[in-house]
Scaffold this motif. Structure first.
Motif, mmCIF file in Angstrom:
data_model
loop_
_atom_site.group_PDB
_atom_site.id
_atom_site.type_symbol
_atom_site.label_atom_id
_atom_site.label_comp_id
_atom_site.label_asym_id
_atom_site.label_seq_id
_atom_site.Cartn_x
_atom_site.Cartn_y
_atom_site.Cartn_z
ATOM 1 N N LEU A 114 6.311 -8.114 4.015
ATOM 2 C CA LEU A 114 7.575 -7.373 4.051
ATOM 3 C C LEU A 114 8.119 -7.310 2.633
ATOM 4 C CD1 LEU A 114 10.021 -6.184 5.810
ATOM 5 C CD2 LEU A 114 11.069 -8.408 5.383
ATOM 6 N N ALA A 115 8.549 -6.130 2.211
ATOM 7 C CA ALA A 115 9.132 -5.965 0.880
ATOM 8 C C ALA A 115 10.397 -5.127 0.998
ATOM 9 C CB ALA A 115 8.142 -5.293 -0.058
ATOM 10 N N ALA A 116 11.448 -5.529 0.267
ATOM 11 C CA ALA A 116 12.714 -4.797 0.325
ATOM 12 C C ALA A 116 13.449 -4.931 -0.994
ATOM 13 C CB ALA A 116 13.582 -5.320 1.472
ATOM 14 N N ASN A 117 14.133 -3.856 -1.360
ATOM 15 C CA ASN A 117 14.918 -3.854 -2.587
ATOM 16 C C ASN A 117 16.069 -2.855 -2.399
ATOM 17 O OD1 ASN A 117 15.463 -4.532 -5.397
ATOM 18 N ND2 ASN A 117 14.784 -2.458 -5.877
ATOM 19 N N PHE A 118 17.265 -3.365 -2.107
ATOM 20 C CA PHE A 118 18.400 -2.482 -1.918
ATOM 21 C C PHE A 118 19.701 -3.239 -2.173
ATOM 22 C CE2 PHE A 118 17.540 -4.318 2.261
ATOM 23 C CZ PHE A 118 18.802 -4.664 2.729
ATOM 24 N N GLU A 119 20.777 -2.491 -2.281
ATOM 25 C CA GLU A 119 22.086 -3.057 -2.571
ATOM 26 C C GLU A 119 23.134 -2.381 -1.691
ATOM 27 O OE1 GLU A 119 24.949 -2.377 -6.292
ATOM 28 O OE2 GLU A 119 23.277 -3.726 -6.778
ATOM 29 N N GLY A 137 9.041 -6.035 11.020
ATOM 30 C CA GLY A 137 9.629 -6.898 10.001
ATOM 31 C C GLY A 137 11.141 -6.943 10.005
ATOM 32 N N LYS A 138 11.788 -6.398 11.028
ATOM 33 C CA LYS A 138 13.257 -6.363 11.063
ATOM 34 C C LYS A 138 13.850 -7.768 11.110
ATOM 35 C CE LYS A 138 13.578 -3.918 14.819
ATOM 36 N NZ LYS A 138 12.130 -3.916 15.180
ATOM 37 N N THR A 139 13.349 -8.596 12.015
ATOM 38 C CA THR A 139 13.881 -9.956 12.125
ATOM 39 C C THR A 139 13.545 -10.768 10.879
ATOM 40 O OG1 THR A 139 13.825 -9.950 14.542
ATOM 41 C CG2 THR A 139 13.792 -12.100 13.458
ATOM 42 N N ALA A 152 10.387 -10.351 -1.064
ATOM 43 C CA ALA A 152 9.111 -10.168 -0.376
ATOM 44 C C ALA A 152 8.787 -11.410 0.437
ATOM 45 C CB ALA A 152 7.993 -9.881 -1.373
ATOM 46 N N ARG A 153 8.146 -11.195 1.559
ATOM 47 C CA ARG A 153 7.648 -12.309 2.372
ATOM 48 C C ARG A 153 6.241 -11.961 2.808
ATOM 49 N NH1 ARG A 153 5.770 -16.406 3.970
ATOM 50 N NH2 ARG A 153 6.711 -17.881 5.429
ATOM 51 N N GLN A 154 5.305 -12.806 2.411
ATOM 52 C CA GLN A 154 3.903 -12.565 2.700
ATOM 53 C C GLN A 154 3.376 -13.645 3.639
ATOM 54 O OE1 GLN A 154 0.499 -13.045 -0.323
ATOM 55 N NE2 GLN A 154 0.884 -10.834 -0.348
ATOM 56 N N TYR A 155 2.678 -13.210 4.686
ATOM 57 C CA TYR A 155 2.065 -14.132 5.635
ATOM 58 C C TYR A 155 0.549 -14.066 5.463
ATOM 59 C CZ TYR A 155 6.606 -14.348 7.927
ATOM 60 O OH TYR A 155 7.937 -14.535 8.192
ATOM 61 N N GLY A 183 6.489 -3.356 7.446
ATOM 62 C CA GLY A 183 6.925 -4.120 6.291
ATOM 63 C C GLY A 183 7.571 -3.314 5.186
ATOM 64 N N VAL A 184 7.661 -1.988 5.365
ATOM 65 C CA VAL A 184 8.276 -1.119 4.361
ATOM 66 C C VAL A 184 9.699 -0.791 4.799
ATOM 67 C CG1 VAL A 184 8.157 1.099 3.168
ATOM 68 C CG2 VAL A 184 6.051 -0.148 3.709
ATOM 69 N N VAL A 185 10.661 -1.034 3.914
ATOM 70 C CA VAL A 185 12.077 -0.816 4.221
ATOM 71 C C VAL A 185 12.546 0.475 3.556
ATOM 72 C CG1 VAL A 185 14.408 -1.745 3.973
ATOM 73 C CG2 VAL A 185 12.491 -3.294 4.435
#
Length: 215
Positions: A28-33, A49-51, A12-15, A178-180
């Protein structure tokens, strides 16, 4: 058990803004493999939030939470000047992204490899007139064949951009506010109303059924 090429572990990255009464402006939050070599297409509106996701994967942006493991090694615990030995970020005209040093390098570990496992291409400039596009598409395939993971981020505005994504990428990531979200292929992604609206007139070329195309 085989170690996956990439594990984005509840990152996660919070501004925020403000000094005393901080307000969250974006998260931005992401959790995948990703277990095996492949080419993954990345889509999403500007500012979604792609970059930021790419910067977190390469260790050039400090996460608020979570970790990124490249072949089992936490990239944010690797010496700053060695992080591109694990994952490398090419922005637009293929220049490599650089980043500021945080924790002193002597407190961090060495990269476990000399050649990056993950290659992230951030909106590369494809031009059908100069013949360079064929070279780059072949390069992506050669990276995959050599056991690497490739992310191809594009902002499609021409029909041939959709053709590149459909023919080159085996799965997709869609980033929105921010949702992946992951999808196994482009037609599957087109079941998502947010993705169809994003592509607009190009949604049909991407595989959206006529009944689901944006009005």
């Amino acid at each position: 058990m085989t170690t996956p090429l990439l594990r984005v572990d509840n990152i996660a990255r919070q501004y925020t803004r403000g000094t005393f009464r901080k307000q969250v402006t974006f998260t931005l939050a992401a959790n995948f493999e990703v277990a095996t070599p492949r080419i993954i297409g990345v889509l999403g509106p500007n500012g979604s939030g792609k970059t930021t996701l790419f910067e977190l994967i390469t260790g050039s942006n400090k996460p608020s939470a979570g970790r990124v493991l490249v072949k089992g090694q936490d990239i944010h615990q690797v010496r700053t000047h060695e992080r591109d030995r694990l994952a490398i970020h090419y922005h637009q005209s293929y220049q490599v992204r650089h980043f500021k040093q945080g924790k002193p390098n002597f407190l961090l570990e060495h990269a476990a490899t000399d050649s990056p496992w993950v290659h992230l291409f951030d909106e590369p400039q494809f031009n059908t007139q100069d013949g360079y596009i064929g070279f780059m598409l072949d390069f992506f395939q050669r990276l995959k064949q050599s056991g690497r993971l490739v992310f191809l981020c594009m902002h499609p505005n021409e029909p041939y951009h959709i053709d590149i994504l459909r023919e080159s990428c085996e799965e997709f990531i869609f980033v929105h506010k921010g949702v992946v979200t992951q999808a196994q292929d482009l037609p599957t992604l087109m079941r998502d109303e947010r993705a169809r609206n994003y592509l607009g007139a190009l949604a049909e070329r991407a595989g959206a059924p006529a009944a689901l195309q944006p009005a």
